[in-house]
Design a protein around this motif. Structure first.
Motif, PDB file in Angstrom:
ATOM      1  N   LYS A  21      64.984  25.884  36.674  1.00 14.36           N
ATOM      2  CA  LYS A  21      64.774  26.254  35.276  1.00 14.36           C
ATOM      3  C   LYS A  21      66.040  26.060  34.447  1.00 14.36           C
ATOM      4  O   LYS A  21      65.980  25.733  33.262  1.00 14.36           O
ATOM      5  N   ASP A  22      67.187  26.255  35.090  1.00 15.01           N
ATOM      6  CA  ASP A  22      68.459  26.191  34.369  1.00 15.01           C
ATOM      7  C   ASP A  22      69.014  24.782  34.231  1.00 15.01           C
ATOM      8  O   ASP A  22      69.835  24.524  33.346  1.00 15.01           O
ATOM      9  N   TRP A  23      68.610  23.883  35.099  1.00 15.03           N
ATOM     10  CA  TRP A  23      69.368  22.653  35.322  1.00 15.03           C
ATOM     11  C   TRP A  23      69.572  21.811  34.058  1.00 15.03           C
ATOM     12  O   TRP A  23      70.696  21.423  33.738  1.00 15.03           O
ATOM     13  N   ASP A  24      68.506  21.488  33.346  1.00 11.25           N
ATOM     14  CA  ASP A  24      68.642  20.583  32.196  1.00 11.25           C
ATOM     15  C   ASP A  24      69.572  21.159  31.135  1.00 11.25           C
ATOM     16  O   ASP A  24      70.428  20.451  30.584  1.00 11.25           O
ATOM     17  N   THR A  25      69.416  22.450  30.850  1.00 20.86           N
ATOM     18  CA  THR A  25      70.295  23.081  29.858  1.00 20.86           C
ATOM     19  C   THR A  25      71.732  23.125  30.355  1.00 20.86           C
ATOM     20  O   THR A  25      72.682  22.889  29.596  1.00 20.86           O
ATOM     21  N   TYR A  26      71.888  23.413  31.639  1.00 20.07           N
ATOM     22  CA  TYR A  26      73.218  23.447  32.264  1.00 20.07           C
ATOM     23  C   TYR A  26      73.915  22.104  32.127  1.00 20.07           C
ATOM     24  O   TYR A  26      75.083  22.025  31.700  1.00 20.07           O
ATOM     25  N   VAL A  27      73.230  21.021  32.471  1.00 22.63           N
ATOM     26  CA  VAL A  27      73.831  19.684  32.382  1.00 22.63           C
ATOM     27  C   VAL A  27      74.199  19.372  30.937  1.00 22.63           C
ATOM     28  O   VAL A  27      75.283  18.824  30.655  1.00 22.63           O
ATOM     29  N   GLN A  28      73.321  19.720  30.005  1.00 23.29           N
ATOM     30  CA  GLN A  28      73.618  19.464  28.594  1.00 23.29           C
ATOM     31  C   GLN A  28      74.848  20.234  28.146  1.00 23.29           C
ATOM     32  O   GLN A  28      75.710  19.703  27.422  1.00 23.29           O
ATOM     33  N   ASN A  29      74.962  21.472  28.585  1.00 27.00           N
ATOM     34  CA  ASN A  29      76.122  22.288  28.205  1.00 27.00           C
ATOM     35  C   ASN A  29      77.425  21.709  28.768  1.00 27.00           C
ATOM     36  O   ASN A  29      78.465  21.717  28.093  1.00 27.00           O
ATOM     37  N   VAL A  30      77.378  21.216  30.007  1.00 26.15           N
ATOM     38  CA  VAL A  30      78.572  20.612  30.604  1.00 26.15           C
ATOM     39  C   VAL A  30      78.958  19.348  29.838  1.00 26.15           C
ATOM     40  O   VAL A  30      80.144  19.118  29.557  1.00 26.15           O
ATOM     41  N   ASN A  31      77.980  18.543  29.495  1.00 32.07           N
ATOM     42  CA  ASN A  31      78.273  17.337  28.718  1.00 32.07           C
ATOM     43  C   ASN A  31      78.810  17.688  27.335  1.00 32.07           C
ATOM     44  O   ASN A  31      79.762  17.059  26.845  1.00 32.07           O
ATOM     45  N   ASP A  32      78.227  18.694  26.716  1.00 28.07           N
ATOM     46  CA  ASP A  32      78.705  19.121  25.388  1.00 28.07           C
ATOM     47  C   ASP A  32      80.124  19.665  25.457  1.00 28.07           C
ATOM     48  O   ASP A  32      80.873  19.595  24.469  1.00 28.07           O
ATOM     49  N   ALA A  33      80.508  20.206  26.612  1.00 27.08           N
ATOM     50  CA  ALA A  33      81.863  20.746  26.777  1.00 27.08           C
ATOM     51  C   ALA A  33      82.907  19.646  26.917  1.00 27.08           C
ATOM     52  O   ALA A  33      84.114  19.931  26.861  1.00 27.08           O
ATOM     53  N   GLY A  34      82.451  18.391  27.095  1.00 29.67           N
ATOM     54  CA  GLY A  34      83.408  17.285  27.101  1.00 29.67           C
ATOM     55  C   GLY A  34      83.464  16.457  28.365  1.00 29.67           C
ATOM     56  O   GLY A  34      84.381  15.647  28.532  1.00 29.67           O
TER      57      GLY A  34
END
Length: 560
Positions: A529-542
């Protein structure tokens, strides 16, 4: 020779590695008055050259392992000083160096020579504080030059992006190609009539049997810990510890190079981060299943390295408590009473929701990390006699001296020279001390500057003999690594701007990735459930920006 050592009652902040492994790490202002050899002295930090043949006086600082004895007692070190005709007043730092060095360096007050005290970024952050050594090495350091010529990677390691050298590295080419072996209790397997597992699913069945069938045979079916690991503490330990469960990621085809790499790896010449790789997601989902069933130590997330080691050495009645664990070498990991119960478990094939052979099994290759380190020894730009200081630095890289830096002195009873280029590491004079502890007590060991030549013949102590033998089951997998997936970050060179960008951005990324893995492992959060949002957040962090910087540095390294 009159020796002076300021021993600070602190304990060094070390990377959580075993005594035999790597690999591989304060006081106030050095002008402060300190008690030295029972007297009050005032150190001015400057070398004084004598005009009548007397030894050149220098000051030095060594960031020490917590076990290493007072430098006054290291006869081999005194002999190096005598050989170079120098008299060094040493300051031995046992702890808190990373906390206090910024204040020390910012003040500009440092001794002439520093060992195990700097990192690459210090030379730009404290511009002008350290001596540029290129010409001094060429003119005064034949042993260091020999290392650079025979092991070209050491020159790359020592050279900044601007082609300057501020510190000499080390090379100790006798260490194996991985820091980590997975051990399994063979006696437990025999007790339960089980075969050695070869895949992930077979391992799960073995762990279940260890948990449910009183594997150690002491009548208590609840004291066995089927699988243990160590990833507690700072520095993003889940991704960086040599004994984390992430060692097993190689089964999914991810080739890791050296521990402590923040999750970065190379695949087909492209730098990636496994923290956002779907193979990591699938792997962690399976680990979560093992944790939920009680097959992984439920206290591992809050156990430090010493607790991790202690549990592997059994209970007070001599019963083994751990079925499978990661370690450097069997006697170091399980102690003198239990180590015979354990054998290496070869890298497993990944067969979770797929057939064995779906992925090309790999294991983390640590050869460069175990055998080379940057920044072993450097010099202050204010050193009044840099030629004498460099001659002393070069003595560490002499063939016989390097062996003693690593294992302890010949006259100290730690090493015997058996031929012109051959040496034997002797058993500890203290019968109650294991070889690893003895080495760190009597030598700089992995913290020191040295050049252990490939041609040098070394008869190792028992722990190293075992360590080499234990890795034979890993050789075939380790040898799969090629140029396109060998990613030794230690050789990558970056501009100041890129270093700053990566440091700030990685901190933001770590805040995300280090907060999620434990939630997923324990089942407190649902990884799918977390994965897609997690990956997006990591990418947004740089992350894409860091990957771009790392890719450019990787390609530059490949082209050298």
């Amino acid at each position: 020779m009159r020796r002076k050592v300021i021993a600070l009652l602190l304990s060094v902040c070390m990377l959580a590695l075993p005594l035999g492994g790597c690999g591989s790490q304060e006081s106030g202002n050095s002008e402060n008055t300190s008690a030295v050899n029972g007297k009050e002295t005032q150190a001015d930090g400057n070398a004084q050259e004598s005009g009548n043949g007397e030894a050149v006086k220098l000051t030095g600082l060594y960031v020490s392992h917590s076990l290493t004895k007072d430098m006054n007692e290291l006869q081999w070190l005194q002999e190096l000083e005598e050989k170079a005709n120098v008299d060094i007043e040493w300051e031995q730092i046992y702890s808190d160096w990373e906390t206090t060095k910024s204040t020390r360096f910012a003040s500009g007050d440092i001794p002439d020579i520093l060992i195990n005290a700097t990192v690459d970024s210090d030379y730009t952050k404290y511009n002008g504080l350290f001596m540029e050594l290129s010409s001094l090495i060429e003119e005064n350091a034949p042993n260091v030059m020999q290392m650079f010529e025979e092991e070209p990677d050491t020159r790359i390691l020592a050279t900044t992006k601007e082609d300057k050298i501020f510190a000499a590295p080390k090379f100790q080419g006798k260490w194996p190609a991985t820091n980590t072996v997975m051990f399994i209790n063979k006696e437990w397997l025999d007790n339960l009539g089980l075969e050695m597992p070869e895949t992930f699913m077979e391992l799960k069945e073995v762990l279940k049997a260890f948990k449910e069938q009183d594997a150690n045979g002491n009548g208590n079916p609840d004291d066995e810990v089927p699988l243990d690991f160590n990833a507690y503490g700072g520095n993003n330990a889940w991704f960086n510890s040599a004994y984390s469960l992430t060692n097993l990621l190689g089964a999914t085809g991810i080739q890791l190079t050296n521990w402590g790499q923040e999750g970065y790896f190379a695949e087909d010449g492209k730098v990636k981060c496994y923290a956002v790789d779907e193979r990591y997601r699938d792997f962690l989902r399976f680990m979560s299943e093992l944790y939920k069933e009680g097959l992984i130590n439920q206290k591992a997330l809050t156990s430090d390295y010493s607790t991790y080691q202690s549990l592997s050495r059994g209970d007070e009645d001599g019963n083994a408590l751990v079925g499978v664990a990661f370690g450097w070498e069997e006697t170091d990991k399980f102690g003198p009473k239990l180590y015979t119960q354990y054998v290496p478990l070869a890298p497993l094939a990944y067969d979770v929701d797929c057939e064995p052979g779906t992925y090309d099994t790999r294991w983390r290759n640590d050869y460069s990390g175990l055998n080379m380190s940057a920044n072993r020894i450097c010099m202050s730009a204010k050193c009044k006699n840099p030629e004498a200081a460099m001659r002393f630095i070069d003595t560490f890289y002499d063939e016989a001296a390097s062996v003693q830096v690593l294992f302890g002195g010949i006259t100290d009873g730690c090493v015997e020279q058996t031929g012109d280029h051959s040496f034997k590491v002797l058993p500890p004079l203290d019968a109650d001390m294991d070889p690893g502890t003895w080495k760190w007590t009597n030598a700089f060991a992995g913290n020191g500057p040295m050049y252990i030549r490939r041609s040098t013949e070394l008869e190792m102590a028992q722990d190293m003999t075992f360590a080499v033998e234990e890795r034979k089951d890993y050789d075939a997998v380790l040898n799969k690594m090629g140029e396109s997936d060998y990613y030794p970050q230690m050789f990558m060179k970056y501009t100041d701007e890129d270093q700053n960008t990566m440091a700030l951005t990685q901190a933001n990324i770590n805040n995300i990735i280090d907060n999620y893995w434990s939630l997923w492992l324990t089942g407190e959060s649902d990884i799918d459930k977390d994965w897609d949002t997690y990956v997006q957040n990591v990418n947004d962090a740089g992350l894409p920006q860091i990957l771009e910087i790392r890719q450019a540095a990787f390609e530059e390294y490949l082209n050298k």
